[in-house]
Design an enzyme around this catalytic site. Structure first.
Site, PDB file in Angstrom:
ATOM      1  N   CYS A 100      58.121 -37.158 -56.709  1.00 42.70           N
ATOM      2  CA  CYS A 100      57.342 -37.724 -57.818  1.00 42.70           C
ATOM      3  C   CYS A 100      56.472 -36.616 -58.391  1.00 42.70           C
ATOM      4  O   CYS A 100      55.683 -36.007 -57.677  1.00 42.70           O
ATOM      5  CB  CYS A 100      56.486 -38.876 -57.298  1.00 42.70           C
ATOM      6  N   CYS A 104      53.547 -38.675 -65.300  1.00 41.44           N
ATOM      7  CA  CYS A 104      54.005 -39.719 -66.220  1.00 41.44           C
ATOM      8  C   CYS A 104      52.975 -40.836 -66.413  1.00 41.44           C
ATOM      9  O   CYS A 104      52.938 -41.451 -67.475  1.00 41.44           O
ATOM     10  CB  CYS A 104      55.287 -40.348 -65.717  1.00 41.44           C
ATOM     11  N   THR A 191      48.774 -42.363 -57.927  1.00 40.41           N
ATOM     12  CA  THR A 191      49.727 -41.260 -57.951  1.00 40.41           C
ATOM     13  C   THR A 191      49.124 -40.049 -58.660  1.00 40.41           C
ATOM     14  O   THR A 191      48.709 -40.147 -59.809  1.00 40.41           O
ATOM     15  CB  THR A 191      51.003 -41.712 -58.686  1.00 40.41           C
ATOM     16  N   GLU A 257      49.586 -39.987 -53.155  1.00 45.30           N
ATOM     17  CA  GLU A 257      48.829 -41.137 -53.644  1.00 45.30           C
ATOM     18  C   GLU A 257      47.471 -41.161 -52.961  1.00 45.30           C
ATOM     19  O   GLU A 257      47.339 -40.702 -51.825  1.00 45.30           O
ATOM     20  CB  GLU A 257      49.577 -42.456 -53.343  1.00 45.30           C
ATOM     21  N   HIS A 292      55.897 -47.669 -67.955  1.00 50.43           N
ATOM     22  CA  HIS A 292      56.130 -47.082 -66.634  1.00 50.43           C
ATOM     23  C   HIS A 292      57.431 -47.609 -66.014  1.00 50.43           C
ATOM     24  O   HIS A 292      58.072 -46.918 -65.222  1.00 50.43           O
ATOM     25  CB  HIS A 292      54.928 -47.308 -65.711  1.00 50.43           C
ATOM     26  N   TYR A 296      60.838 -45.188 -64.745  1.00 50.87           N
ATOM     27  CA  TYR A 296      61.628 -45.211 -63.504  1.00 50.87           C
ATOM     28  C   TYR A 296      63.127 -45.084 -63.775  1.00 50.87           C
ATOM     29  O   TYR A 296      63.884 -44.715 -62.876  1.00 50.87           O
ATOM     30  CB  TYR A 296      61.331 -46.491 -62.715  1.00 50.87           C
ATOM     31  N   CYS A 299      62.914 -40.865 -63.740  1.00 53.01           N
ATOM     32  CA  CYS A 299      62.535 -40.076 -62.551  1.00 53.01           C
ATOM     33  C   CYS A 299      63.363 -40.442 -61.331  1.00 53.01           C
ATOM     34  O   CYS A 299      63.842 -39.563 -60.618  1.00 53.01           O
ATOM     35  CB  CYS A 299      61.048 -40.220 -62.265  1.00 53.01           C
ATOM     36  N   GLU A 447      58.270 -46.774 -53.486  1.00 56.71           N
ATOM     37  CA  GLU A 447      57.724 -46.799 -54.838  1.00 56.71           C
ATOM     38  C   GLU A 447      58.717 -47.426 -55.815  1.00 56.71           C
ATOM     39  O   GLU A 447      58.320 -48.030 -56.808  1.00 56.71           O
ATOM     40  CB  GLU A 447      57.336 -45.397 -55.295  1.00 56.71           C
TER      41      GLU A 447
HETATM   42 FE1  SF4 Z   1      56.143 -40.458 -60.234  1.00 54.56          FE
HETATM   43 FE2  SF4 Z   1      58.285 -41.500 -61.422  1.00 54.56          FE
HETATM   44 FE3  SF4 Z   1      55.864 -42.609 -61.802  1.00 54.56          FE
HETATM   45 FE4  SF4 Z   1      56.521 -40.212 -62.855  1.00 54.56          FE
HETATM   46  S1  SF4 Z   1      57.436 -42.224 -63.337  1.00 54.56           S
HETATM   47  S2  SF4 Z   1      54.617 -40.754 -61.835  1.00 54.56           S
HETATM   48  S3  SF4 Z   1      57.777 -39.347 -61.240  1.00 54.56           S
HETATM   49  S4  SF4 Z   1      57.027 -42.487 -59.876  1.00 54.56           S
HETATM   50 FE    FE Z   2      54.902 -44.604 -60.057  1.00 56.76          FE
END
Ligand code: SF4
Ligand code: FE
Length: 483
Positions: A100, A104, A191, A257, A292, A296, A299, A447
């Protein structure tokens, strides 16, 4: 300053006076702590890649405020193409870090707060949107990493914020002064908070009129007085103290985190984006969560690419890559991973312009995207472990491999396919372990379930957005039902 290099970013984090705690002790230098450094490296990658001409199109954009080139993580999306590039950028970074990369949440907070503040101002004549634009331009100018803080501890889940026995279970305003507000509470699972210079705080649930003090959004520097961060433990975290590159699986990158405490933190008026307009709390939550959930679809897919690759290498090393069931399992992993990507791209392509002018994803498809993410990475991880074999959890340590007495036994009995060294075999197995069960499993597995909202949160949105009455009408018309 326009965009920072990775090194400049690291130096800027060194200057922060963060109050970070881990294992019951204050961490005096989070930047160089061996357990924390891999997570900083992941954020650093968002700066490094933005410097490379090859990735310029994905990693950078033109500022809506100045027209200058800025890191896409600070960009206010101007088109559906921007939304798609965001997902592609996240897949790229997932591939490069297998972790991660944290940045983001700020990007998603930026875009949710941008459009929501515009609509609050339209209704109430407030100045939140102006506040936010100035703040966003300031972050752009310094190329900051911004934490997006949403999740409150929530106490008794059956009670509204104002009805909690302990009034601090949701972050709230405890004092209003002519020059600003004082806030108290906490944000959980933050995060990248320790790797950010700034933090945008948002409410975590839709709120009623009695929750006025809880409907608050604002920005503070992460080292503002009164902020304390407590690092969350990860499975196998202390392996990073053992100095074995092999045993940690991914020695360079990671995620992090923290539980972030706000002990009566002062927020000046110009950094407030919502204060008491309770009916807009839900809109802000819905939009941030939507962005968000789209994230996902990028990422996790990038990290999935690495895991699928690792499983395929493990199969090669075991000498069973030609077995039809192995081939089929790899196909299944790719199918699942690309389905997630398809959803990330689809919710972006179907996005639309908000009243403020920025672009938002299609919320139904973004929630479907994330709902799939609550399942598919688990299946991909299961298949990776299946292909790798039980050795993924029983392999000896690097110290055993290097030991003059024990080492030759490890070399002899862990030997698999011809021409494959035991060291390389261990490296790949440990990477799979890291992604499925170790420190990176926080970001890739659990996550995937709870990040950007637990599965039920998406199901509520799917039921709201799914337009079942319309589907019933369609069925009745085809069946020629007359009621
Ligand atoms: Fe982390 Fe994915 Fe959230 Fe970006 S979108 S902060 S990489 S979990
Ligand atoms: Fe996240």
């Amino acid at each position: 300053m326009a965009m920072m290099t990775g090194e400049q970013y690291v130096e800027s984090m060194r200057k922060m006076d963060l109050q970070v705690y881990m294992f019951g002790k204050k961490v005096e230098n989070p930047v160089d702590h061996p357990i924390l450094r891999p997570s900083l490296n992941s954020v650093k990658a968002t700066y490094d890649l933005a410097q490379e001409p090859e990735y310029e199109d994905l990693m950078t954009a033109r500022s809506v405020f100045t027209g200058e080139k800025v890191n896409r993580f600070l960009h206010i999306h101007q088109s559906t193409e921007d939304l798609m590039k965001k997902v592609k950028m996240q897949r790229l970074l997932g591939q490069q870090t297998a972790a991660c990369f944290q940045r983001c949440v700020g990007m998603d907070a930026f875009n949710a707060v941008y459009s929501t503040t515009y609509e609050i101002d339209e209704k109430y004549g407030t100045r939140y949107h102006e506040n936010f634009k100035k703040y966003a331009a300031y972050c752009e100018e310094h190329d900051f990493t911004v934490d997006g803080a949403m999740t409150d501890p929530k106490g008794d889940r059956g009670l509204a914020p104002h009805a909690q026995e302990d009034p601090d279970m949701y972050l709230r305003v405890v004092e209003r002064r002519p020059d600003g507000i004082v806030v108290r509470g906490a944000k959980a699972h933050q995060t990248g908070a320790i790797n950010s210079q700034e933090m945008i705080v948002m409410p975590t649930v839709a709120m009623g009129p009695d929750d006025k003090d809880y409907a608050v959004s604002f920005a503070v520097p992460t080292d503002a007085e009164g902020i304390i961060m407590i690092i969350g433990r990860q499975s196998c975290d202390t392996r990073k103290l053992e100095e074995s590159q092999i045993d940690v699986g991914n020695s360079q990158f990671g995620g992090v985190e923290a539980l972030v405490i706000f002990n009566d933190v002062f927020v000046p008026n110009e950094r407030i984006f919502l204060d008491g307009e309770t009916e807009f709390a839900g809109m802000l939550v819905e939009r941030f969560a939507g962005y968000h959930r789209q994230s996902y679809g990028g990422c996790k897919v990038g990290v999935g690419d690495v895991l699928i690759g690792a499983a395929a290498v493990a199969a090669d090393y075991n000498g069973c890559a030609r077995a039809s069931h192995i081939k089929d399992k790899l196909i299944e992993m790719i199918h699942l991973n690309e389905t997630l990507y398809g959803c990330g791209i689809a919710c972006s392509a179907e996005g639309h312009k908000t009243a403020s002018g920025n672009y938002i994803i299609d919320l139904l498809l973004a929630n479907v995207c994330k709902q799939n993410v609550t399942r598919f990475p688990y299946e991909i991880a299961r298949l990776a472990e299946d292909i790798a074999g039980g050795i993924v959890v029983t392999a000896p340590s690097e110290a055993d491999l290097r030991d003059p007495v024990i080492g030759p036994y490890v070399e002899k009995y862990l030997k698999a396919a011809k021409d494959v060294t035991v060291e390389n075999r261990l490296r790949i197995l440990r990477l799979i372990e890291n992604l499925c069960l170790g420190t990176a499993a926080v970001g890739y597995r659990t996550e995937s379930l709870h990040g950007a909202g637990s599965p039920q949160a998406q199901r509520i949105m799917i039921s709201r957005q799914g337009n079942l009455p319309r589907k019933k009408e369609l069925a009745k018309r085809i069946a020629k039902v007359e009621e």
